[in-house]
Design an enzyme around this catalytic site. Structure first.
Site, mmCIF file in Angstrom:
data_model
loop_
_atom_site.group_PDB
_atom_site.id
_atom_site.type_symbol
_atom_site.label_atom_id
_atom_site.label_comp_id
_atom_site.label_asym_id
_atom_site.label_seq_id
_atom_site.Cartn_x
_atom_site.Cartn_y
_atom_site.Cartn_z
ATOM 1 N N HIS A 72 45.915 13.930 29.368
ATOM 2 C CA HIS A 72 46.501 15.400 29.568
ATOM 3 C C HIS A 72 47.764 15.546 28.971
ATOM 4 C CE1 HIS A 72 43.556 16.829 33.222
ATOM 5 N NE2 HIS A 72 42.851 16.404 32.097
ATOM 6 N N TYR A 201 48.675 23.935 38.838
ATOM 7 C CA TYR A 201 49.344 24.490 39.993
ATOM 8 C C TYR A 201 49.662 25.812 40.397
ATOM 9 C CZ TYR A 201 50.379 19.157 39.833
ATOM 10 O OH TYR A 201 50.543 18.057 39.648
ATOM 11 N N PRO A 293 52.287 14.561 47.229
ATOM 12 C CA PRO A 293 51.640 14.622 46.147
ATOM 13 C C PRO A 293 51.653 15.583 45.011
ATOM 14 C CG PRO A 293 50.314 15.362 47.759
ATOM 15 C CD PRO A 293 51.205 15.115 48.550
ATOM 16 N N LYS A 297 52.900 11.311 41.733
ATOM 17 C CA LYS A 297 53.658 9.966 41.635
ATOM 18 C C LYS A 297 53.292 8.891 42.598
ATOM 19 C CE LYS A 297 56.449 11.731 38.681
ATOM 20 N NZ LYS A 297 56.231 11.515 37.409
ATOM 21 N N TYR A 385 57.533 14.738 35.292
ATOM 22 C CA TYR A 385 56.292 14.851 35.524
ATOM 23 C C TYR A 385 55.590 13.436 34.687
ATOM 24 C CZ TYR A 385 51.468 16.448 36.682
ATOM 25 O OH TYR A 385 50.433 16.447 37.362
#
Length: 395
Positions: A72, A201, A293, A297, A385
């Site tokens: 991704h 998200y 979560p 990580k 990220y």
């Protein structure tokens, strides 16, 4: 029995450490109180940082990951019925993340350990760590009705927050920093195509939502829910309805709502234990730290600990570098606290908190708008990220 390193816990952390030590020519025995089938049945995170992927290849278990992992280059964030894409690769100097389920990582590591004949004890009860602050620690447990003692040079505690490893350190020698969130994630696993080719998200006044996947045919969805919510009170229809209400309309149109395979609630919290070592006992992964979560990580943070410890032990056994033993805690904690901060930030930014006042809601909306619209904001999000490179403790 005698070994160089006794590893407590056969989750991905313990198995990965055992595999790396094997490739360094260092003997290790793994002790796990659950069955192998139970370990493989646990559904956990599936987003891996580039450094974690590289470490799995270094361990010799990256072949299936390379074939089946989903690379991704971005994530999407839903806000006010709009979907915004963060180009992770563009804003992080070419890095990316890979979606590959923790269950698959565990299976690859188990198969590799079996292939070369690594010794593992599953269904071990009454596991106890003795004299970890001495030069001759040992581990005892009951296996198949008989008591087993394993003498070792070092013990690696990879058995999670509630395992025996952390309990084996005197409480007065530890400092525990914790933050509990007033909600959890209600998750559903469904045998359906993902809603999107990247993670979504979503921030919404009714609460946070996440659209994720394990593969191109297996999807994982989450919605924010009270910590004490009972998953059995949620029918599939109720869940899909709540999820749809929190997503932008463009995403809802792609949602396939087949019956769920599994439904569970995970309360959110942050926790860091310092130091991460006591004598010859090292805490690894969830035994030392827990993150919500939201920042994706957990598994990569544990892999960072494993990488450091494997290099510390390799430097010790092959080069006699005793000083590396004292480098484990500070090296790991530098990375840990960065990830804890990012996960805390993502959680506060995207979730709705009980009794949140109007001022706070507007500040968070402004911060999200800045993050999504500015180069600096997108860069900070992307860099955190995808994660920082794994530390090279050997210098």
């Amino acid at each position: 029995m005698r070994t160089s390193v006794a590893i407590i816990g056969a989750g991905p952390s313990g198995l990965l450490l055992g595999q790396l030590l094997y490739r360094h020519g260092i003997d290790a025995v793994i002790i796990e109180h659950r069955s192998a089938e139970h370990v493989l049945s646990r559904i956990r995170a599936g987003v891996l940082e580039s450094g974690t992927v590289a470490l799995l290849h270094e361990a010799g278990v990256g072949e299936r990951l390379a074939r089946k992992g989903l690379v991704h280059h971005g994530i999407k964030i839903g806000d006010q019925n709009a979907l915004h894409r963060i180009d992770l690769t563009h804003y992080s100097q070419g890095r990316h993340v890979t979606v590959y389920g923790q269950t698959e990582v565990t299976r690859d590591l188990m198969e590799a350990r079996t292939a070369w004949g690594g010794v593992s004890f599953y269904d071990a009860s009454d596991v106890a760590i003795h004299e970890p602050d001495s030069t001759s620690p040992y581990v005892t447990f009951v296996h198949e009705g008989g008591e087993v003692r394993i003498d070792c040079d070092y013990v690696a505690g990879c058995d999670g927050a509630h395992g025996v490893s952390r309990r084996s350190i005197p409480a007065e020698r530890l400092s525990v920093f914790e933050h509990t969130y007033p909600f959890g994630w209600l998750g559903v696993l469904s045998e359906t195509p993902p809603i999107d080719d990247e993670l979504i998200y979503a921030r919404h006044e009714q609460g946070f939502a996440l659209c994720s996947m394990r593969s191109m045919t297996l999807s994982r969805y989450y919605i924010q829910a009270p910590r004490d919510e009972n998953p059995e009170d949620w029918s599939d229809d109720r869940f899909w309805s709540a999820l749809s209400a929190r997503l932008p309309e463009s995403a809802v149109r792609a949602l396939t709502t087949d019956p769920s395979l599994e439904k569970s609630l995970a309360p959110l919290r942050s926790s860091v234990t310092e130091p991460m070592q006591y004598g010859r006992l090292f805490l690894v992964g969830d035994a030392a730290h827990i993150v919500p979560p939201t920042g994706a990580k957990g598994l990569s943070l544990a892999a960072g600990d494993v990488s450091v410890l494997a290099r510390v032990l390799a430097g010790l056994y092959h080069q006699g570098r005793q000083e590396l033993l004292q480098a484990y805690t500070p090296t790991c904690l530098e990375r840990v606290w960065k990830s804890v901060r990012f996960s805390w930030w993502m959680t506060h930014l995207l979730h709705s908190f009980p009794e949140e006042d109007g001022f706070t809601r507007r500040i968070k909306a402004a911060e999200l708008k800045y993050t999504l619209e500015s180069v600096a904001g997108r860069t900070a999000l992307a860099e955190n990220y995808v994660g920082s490179p794994l530390a090279d403790v050997t210098g």
